[in-house]
Design an enzyme around this catalytic site. Structure first.
Site, PDB file in Angstrom:
ATOM      1  N   HIS A  41       0.822  -1.200   0.000  1.00 40.90           N
ATOM      2  CA  HIS A  41       0.000   0.000   0.000  1.00 40.90           C
ATOM      3  C   HIS A  41       0.865   1.261   0.000  1.00 40.90           C
ATOM      4  CE1 HIS A  41      -3.728  -2.278   1.639  1.00 40.90           C
ATOM      5  NE2 HIS A  41      -3.679  -2.265   0.326  1.00 40.90           N
ATOM      6  N   HIS A  74      -0.217  -9.089   0.663  1.00 41.50           N
ATOM      7  CA  HIS A  74      -1.310  -9.270   1.618  1.00 41.50           C
ATOM      8  C   HIS A  74      -1.876 -10.679   1.622  1.00 41.50           C
ATOM      9  CE1 HIS A  74      -1.246  -5.102   0.034  1.00 41.50           C
ATOM     10  NE2 HIS A  74      -1.297  -4.806   1.308  1.00 41.50           N
ATOM     11  N   CYS A  96       3.501 -12.184   2.083  1.00 38.57           N
ATOM     12  CA  CYS A  96       4.484 -12.122   3.164  1.00 38.57           C
ATOM     13  C   CYS A  96       4.506 -13.468   3.890  1.00 38.57           C
ATOM     14  CB  CYS A  96       4.129 -11.007   4.148  1.00 38.57           C
ATOM     15  SG  CYS A  96       5.203 -10.992   5.609  1.00 38.57           S
ATOM     16  N   GLU A 126      -5.570  -8.338   3.555  1.00 34.01           N
ATOM     17  CA  GLU A 126      -4.974  -9.471   4.282  1.00 34.01           C
ATOM     18  C   GLU A 126      -6.050 -10.265   5.008  1.00 34.01           C
ATOM     19  OE1 GLU A 126      -1.723  -8.647   7.052  1.00 34.01           O
ATOM     20  OE2 GLU A 126      -2.336 -10.413   8.195  1.00 34.01           O
ATOM     21  N   THR A 164      -1.560  -9.510  10.577  1.00 34.60           N
ATOM     22  CA  THR A 164      -0.157  -9.282  10.931  1.00 34.60           C
ATOM     23  C   THR A 164       0.185  -7.815  11.121  1.00 34.60           C
ATOM     24  OG1 THR A 164       0.594  -9.141   8.639  1.00 34.60           O
ATOM     25  CG2 THR A 164       0.570 -11.330   9.653  1.00 34.60           C
ATOM     26  N   CYS A 194       3.577  -9.846  13.923  1.00 38.36           N
ATOM     27  CA  CYS A 194       4.565  -9.236  13.024  1.00 38.36           C
ATOM     28  C   CYS A 194       5.593  -8.398  13.794  1.00 38.36           C
ATOM     29  CB  CYS A 194       3.839  -8.360  12.003  1.00 38.36           C
ATOM     30  SG  CYS A 194       4.960  -7.483  10.908  1.00 38.36           S
ATOM     31  N   SER A 266       5.369   0.064   4.425  1.00 39.50           N
ATOM     32  CA  SER A 266       5.342   0.031   2.962  1.00 39.50           C
ATOM     33  C   SER A 266       5.855   1.330   2.345  1.00 39.50           C
ATOM     34  CB  SER A 266       3.915  -0.256   2.473  1.00 39.50           C
ATOM     35  OG  SER A 266       2.979   0.607   3.082  1.00 39.50           O
TER      36      SER A 266
END
Length: 308
Positions: A41, A74, A96, A126, A164, A194, A266
């Site tokens: 993003h 995602h 990921c 996600e 995450t 995460c 990001s």
């Protein structure tokens, strides 16, 4: 003006892997390469990849037959994977690895007969991918009120997983509410949440103790970037989310002696540099980086890109 940079900030290992997947695919197969959903993003990243030959789509129906296709960081639902397989699309999966780990955790819990609760934001790609990966109903909760509204009996075997891009701090109240609500509940180790989200949130909390204003570099549709701005605001520091230096408003800084800058996972460092340059156009600045946690995690690229 003093400028303090949070450490860590910006790209995480999952984002680096996703972007490199598209770049390496363009090199190996040549343009165009189709990417389902924004690879991450961030408009700057997306536009940069477009200029190299990537084409971003929201549905696989927009992808021509046999065109190389990349799934974004995602993750995607099984139905998307099945559609790609049915059409024979050559796919590179840039999901990921930490998101994939959540998918697998959810599948394991459900295979053991547990009702599965996902802590996350409705509509986030996600979350949609995770809900579509687990073979069974997934109950989405966004806050403690949603936990209270669950219609499960208190002795139902329950397990939870999390989006995450939420941190330990984001989820702790919801997890506590689940643990108080259900007598038989399991969840992943908090170390599985995460690392990048937690590290960036901890760093912005440290930053907030030292600055008058916080500038978060990131996109408005970036969940983790928005959360960084919210944390600054929650602790009483004026905090603003900006895409790059062009969005800097000098009025925000009129009473500020020290400005803190961080970036969502990001957001590339070049945009942080752009914000610093925008500050220099207002007046002289002295830039320093706060001590913080060093990240050395690297994720392997999809095997299709590492073999001849």
């Amino acid at each position: 003006m003093e400028v303090l940079l949070a450490q860590p900030r910006g790209f995480c290992a999952g984002v680096v892997r996703a972007i490199e997947t598209v770049e390496r695919a363009l090199e190996k197969y040549g343009p165009p390469v189709y990417v389902r959903h924004e690879i991450v993003h961030n408009k700057y990243v997306v536009e940069s990849l477009k200029n190299k030959g990537a084409i971003f789509v929201e549905n696989l129906s927009e992808v021509p037959t046999k065109a190389v296709t990349v799934f974004s960081a995602h993750g995607v639902a099984r139905s998307v994977e099945e559609e790609a397989a049915a059409r024979g699309l050559p796919v590179l999966n840039a999901t990921c690895p930490l998101v994939t780990k959540v998918h697998n955790q959810g599948k394991r819990y459900m295979s053991k007969g547990r009702a599965l609760v996902l802590i996350g934001h409705a509509g986030h790609p996600e979350v949609e991918g995770t809900m579509g990966q687990v073979p069974g109903p997934v109950l989405l909760v966004q806050d403690v009120d949603d936990v209270a509204a669950l219609t499960l009996h208190a002795d139902t075997p329950v397990a939870y997983i999390t989006q995450t891009t939420l941190s330990v701090d984001d989820t702790k109240d919801i997890i506590l509410a689940l643990q108080q609500r259900f007598t038989d509940i399991q969840g992943p180790d908090t170390r599985d949440i995460c690392y990048a989200t937690q590290n960036r949130q901890s760093a912005v909390r440290d930053l907030s103790k030292l600055v008058d204003v916080i500038l978060v570099v990131g996109a408005t549709n970036s969940s983790n970037s928005n959360r960084l701005r919210e944390i600054g605001t929650e602790v009483g520091v004026a905090s603003y989310l900006i895409a790059d230096g062009s969005e800097l408003n000098a009025e925000w800084l009129k009473d500020a002696k020290t400005v803190g800058i961080t970036a969502g996972a990001s957001a590339p460092e070049v945009l942080v540099d752009d914000v610093i340059e925008a500050l220099r156009r207002i007046g002289p600045v002295a830039v320093s980086v706060l001590p913080g946690r060093e990240e050395n995690i690297e994720f392997r690229l999809p095997s299709e890109l590492t073999t001849a």
